[in-house]
Design a protein around this motif. Structure first.
Motif, PDB file in Angstrom:
ATOM      1  N   SER A 135       3.094   1.901  -7.375  1.00  0.00           N
ATOM      2  CA  SER A 135       3.392   3.234  -6.828  1.00  0.00           C
ATOM      3  C   SER A 135       2.694   3.430  -5.491  1.00  0.00           C
ATOM      4  CB  SER A 135       2.941   4.318  -7.811  1.00  0.00           C
ATOM      5  OG  SER A 135       3.710   4.295  -8.987  1.00  0.00           O
ATOM      6  N   ALA A 136       1.456   2.933  -5.400  1.00  0.00           N
ATOM      7  CA  ALA A 136       0.695   3.049  -4.152  1.00  0.00           C
ATOM      8  C   ALA A 136       1.118   1.995  -3.141  1.00  0.00           C
ATOM      9  CB  ALA A 136      -0.796   2.929  -4.448  1.00  0.00           C
ATOM     10  N   ALA A 288      -1.062  13.824  -7.410  1.00  0.00           N
ATOM     11  CA  ALA A 288      -2.177  13.544  -6.510  1.00  0.00           C
ATOM     12  C   ALA A 288      -1.746  13.674  -5.052  1.00  0.00           C
ATOM     13  CB  ALA A 288      -2.734  12.144  -6.781  1.00  0.00           C
ATOM     14  N   ALA A 289      -0.549  13.194  -4.743  1.00  0.00           N
ATOM     15  CA  ALA A 289      -0.048  13.287  -3.370  1.00  0.00           C
ATOM     16  C   ALA A 289       0.191  14.748  -2.975  1.00  0.00           C
ATOM     17  CB  ALA A 289       1.239  12.482  -3.234  1.00  0.00           C
ATOM     18  N   GLY A 293      -2.545  15.038  -0.614  1.00  0.00           N
ATOM     19  CA  GLY A 293      -1.900  14.247   0.431  1.00  0.00           C
ATOM     20  C   GLY A 293      -2.210  12.770   0.202  1.00  0.00           C
ATOM     21  N   ARG A 294      -1.581  11.907   0.954  1.00  0.00           N
ATOM     22  CA  ARG A 294      -1.803  10.464   0.748  1.00  0.00           C
ATOM     23  C   ARG A 294      -2.989   9.993   1.597  1.00  0.00           C
ATOM     24  NH1 ARG A 294       2.050   7.502  -2.116  1.00  0.00           N
ATOM     25  NH2 ARG A 294       3.800   8.791  -2.794  1.00  0.00           N
ATOM     26  N   GLY A 295      -4.130  10.582   1.287  1.00  0.00           N
ATOM     27  CA  GLY A 295      -5.360  10.208   1.961  1.00  0.00           C
ATOM     28  C   GLY A 295      -6.294   9.454   1.039  1.00  0.00           C
ATOM     29  N   MET A 296      -7.587   9.512   1.355  1.00  0.00           N
ATOM     30  CA  MET A 296      -8.585   8.758   0.618  1.00  0.00           C
ATOM     31  C   MET A 296      -8.639   9.169  -0.857  1.00  0.00           C
ATOM     32  SD  MET A 296     -12.674   8.366   1.390  1.00  0.00           S
ATOM     33  CE  MET A 296     -12.326   7.735   3.041  1.00  0.00           C
ATOM     34  N   MET A 297      -8.587  10.479  -1.128  1.00  0.00           N
ATOM     35  CA  MET A 297      -8.678  10.948  -2.505  1.00  0.00           C
ATOM     36  C   MET A 297      -7.475  10.487  -3.323  1.00  0.00           C
ATOM     37  SD  MET A 297     -10.829  12.430  -4.406  1.00  0.00           S
ATOM     38  CE  MET A 297     -10.872  12.973  -6.111  1.00  0.00           C
TER      39      MET A 297
END
Length: 605
Positions: A135-136, A288-289, A293-297
């Protein structure tokens, strides 16, 4: 070389006296035995949404009441298994409960179901973990089978190192996962409450065209996959530090509380955010996104989710070997499952579990959705039998205050039985193979048990009257020439008995005369029997001669065929020697009255 590699991967051998040090504290046990149940948060809600999407987006609000129903069942199971822990502190879970209260056949059904379930646990965990990675990183989607098999191999090696060491390593990712999901839920609830993330779900309670009780029941049964792994604590009580049953019960309660909060939190966020499941991105990934957002977390959550899904298999690696040990102790599985390895774990059970789960991954091409129904039915059958067994126990013993525990187990039995039937009706096309495989496993248990009982009857002696029968002995040595290995073999044979003969099989008169002359010149004090082979076969003349010796010595002598064998210095030299000796052994192996022995001669070059 092999020994050095084994020591590097597994570690030094441990003494039997170190077994007490391999017991688990509550925190380590939570990491090892709860990872399966906790990891199901990553796909439990998703399984509900996948069923509801068959009607359409407007039906997704049903995920909330369905999730609450799953939560209620979780509470019933936690209370039920807490009673099982105190009633059966030796462990074994559903197998022991069903066997002692309902009878051996029901115990075998529970035990067989759990063994199958643990294999599926590893396969589902590995495939679900791979889904989180892909997925990532969508570019890895085509390599998901290879990734899953690699991770199963890594987990197998980790568990071969011992339960304490694996628990120490696993504690970090498990608690990181709990932290990450709770942060995700907290941040998601805060953002929704403050309006940072607008409500995009369907109106709660809205009428939905095409919805049916059958579909809702199917969605509920799919959501119950989040409850797999709840029984693992009661199966593995002997792995806890003393007092084992109290520590196990507390661990079970902690697991139930954490699982309930995380599962309901993910379900609420999925509903509020209007999340719909897709083939290439998990529900947790979408939440989570949307939250961070698609950042570090986001990548942190995906990483620990993938890791916990992989490591969820460790619950099975802890419980499968212990259950296999109990079945082997009762003579329903091979005795090899009772043996502890170098690191005091039941190594054979660990290896067998790893191999079978990897095979499942390859067969199903790492498809989690196809594996989960098999996984869930495999655990709800033991759930039902365990609750029924506890009901029988309370009725039979009637201890003080037994009515409340009996009521809890009754509710648990009826609920899990209902879910089992729901699975059978709604997902029969996906789980039909269980009804073929499970009877085959139980039949294998029966056959193994019958074999062990037959062998015990055959080998049992009357100590008062039966004594060893002392006979003479004749040793037959197949020889190919006059060499040092033949000389050493004859020397060893003559140290045991004077009745030794050497047998040479010749193909032509010239080689026979040459051998006879050299033997007479050497004169080792052993008679040489020369056999002529018209068809250039060594085995046929040798077998006929042995039959003759056996007939002449019947009831008076033991016949031993002592075969010289080279032990080569390098492994590949084995392909250049010993073919004839292996062939002789293969032919003689089934001879009832002939003993086969090997004299090893170590080559120096």
């Amino acid at each position: 070389m092999v020994t050095k590699l084994k020591r590097f991967l597994i570690g030094r051998p441990m003494k039997s006296t170190e077994l007490a040090e391999e017991k688990l504290t509550k925190l380590k046990a939570l990491a090892v035995l709860s990872s399966d149940a906790l990891s199901s948060v990553a796909y439990g809600t998703e399984q509900i949404l996948l069923v509801l999407m068959a009607v359409g987006f407007s039906a997704l609000w049903y995920s909330i009441p369905i999730s609450l129903a799953v939560l209620g069942l979780l509470l019933v199971l936690i209370l039920s298994y807490r009673q099982t822990i105190y009633a059966y502190p030796s462990g074994g879970g559903a197998y022991i409960v069903a066997k002692e209260n309902l009878g051996v056949p029901f115990g075998l059904v529970a035990g067989g179901s759990l063994l199958v379930d643990y294999i599926l646990t590893v396969a589902v965990s590995a495939s679900a973990g791979t889904d989180a990675i892909t997925s990532a990183f969508p570019s890895l989607h085509e390599d998901r089978v290879l990734i899953a098999v690699f991770m199963i191999a890594a987990l197998t090696i980790l568990n071969l190192r011992g339960i304490t060491e694996s628990a120490t390593i696993l504690a970090y990712p498990v608690y990181l996962f709990i932290f990450a999901i709770l942060v995700l839920i907290g941040a998601g609830v805060f953002q929704f409450a403050t309006g940072a993330v607008p409500f995009t779900g369907t109106t709660y309670g809205a009428a939905v065209n095409g919805i049916s009780l059958f579909l809702l029941v199917k969605a509920f049964s799919s959501g119950c996959s989040a409850l797999t792994g709840v029984e693992a604590v009661s199966n593995a009580i002997p792995n806890f530090k003393a007092p084992a049953e109290k520590n196990a019960a507390r661990t079970l309660m902690m697991m139930g509380a954490i699982l309930g909060v995380m599962f309901m939190g993910i379900s609420l966020l999925a509903y509020w955010y209007g999340i719909t499941p897709t083939a290439k991105e998990t529900v947790v990934s979408q939440i989570a996104a949307a939250t961070f957002g698609r950042g570090m977390m986001y990548y942190f959550i995906q990483a620990v989710t993938a890791l916990i899904l992989f490591l969820a298999a460790n619950t099975a690696f802890s419980a499968f070997p212990l259950l296999a040990f109990m079945l082997a102790k009762d003579k329903f599985m091979p005795h090899m499952f009772m043996m502890r390895g170098d690191r005091l774990g039941f190594s054979n059970g660990i290896i067998v579990l790893g191999v079978f789960s990897a095979i499942l991954i390859v067969i199903f091409h790492g498809d989690t959705e196809n594996l989960i129904p098999l996984y869930a039915i495999g655990v709800f059958i033991p759930f039902t039998l365990s609750q029924a067994g506890m009901m029988k126990r309370w009725i039979t013993l009637k201890p003080s205050g037994w009515a409340v525990p009996f009521l809890i187990n009754t509710v648990g039995m009826l609920t899990t039985l209902t879910i089992t039937l729901i699975f059978v009706v709604t997902k029969f096309s996906q789980i039909w193979m269980v009804f073929l495989f499970l009877p085959a496993v139980i039949l294998a248990f029966r056959k193994i048990n019958q074999h062990y009982r037959d062998i015990a009857d055959e080998l049992r002696i009357d100590i008062a009257t039966e004594k060893p029968v002392v006979k003479g002995s004749v040793i037959v040595i197949p020889v190919a020439g006059v060499t040092k290995v033949v000389s050493s073999t004859i020397g060893y044979a003559k140290s045991l008995t004077d009745n030794v003969v050497a047998v040479y099989v010749g193909f032509d008169e010239e080689s026979i005369k040459k051998m006879e002359a050299k033997w007479e010149q050497w004169n080792p004090g052993v008679r040489l029997i020369v056999l002529r082979s018209r068809y250039r076969s060594i085995i046929r003349p040798l077998m006929k001669f042995i039959e003759t010796v056996e007939w002449k010595t019947a009831d008076t002598d033991h016949v031993t065929v002592l075969i010289p064998q080279f032990i080569t210095k390098k492994w590949w030299h084995n392909f250049l020697h010993n073919q004839t000796s292996w062939l002789i052994r293969a032919y003689l192996y089934t001879r009832r009255d002939v003993t086969i022995a090997t004299f090893p001669y170590h080559l120096q070059k």
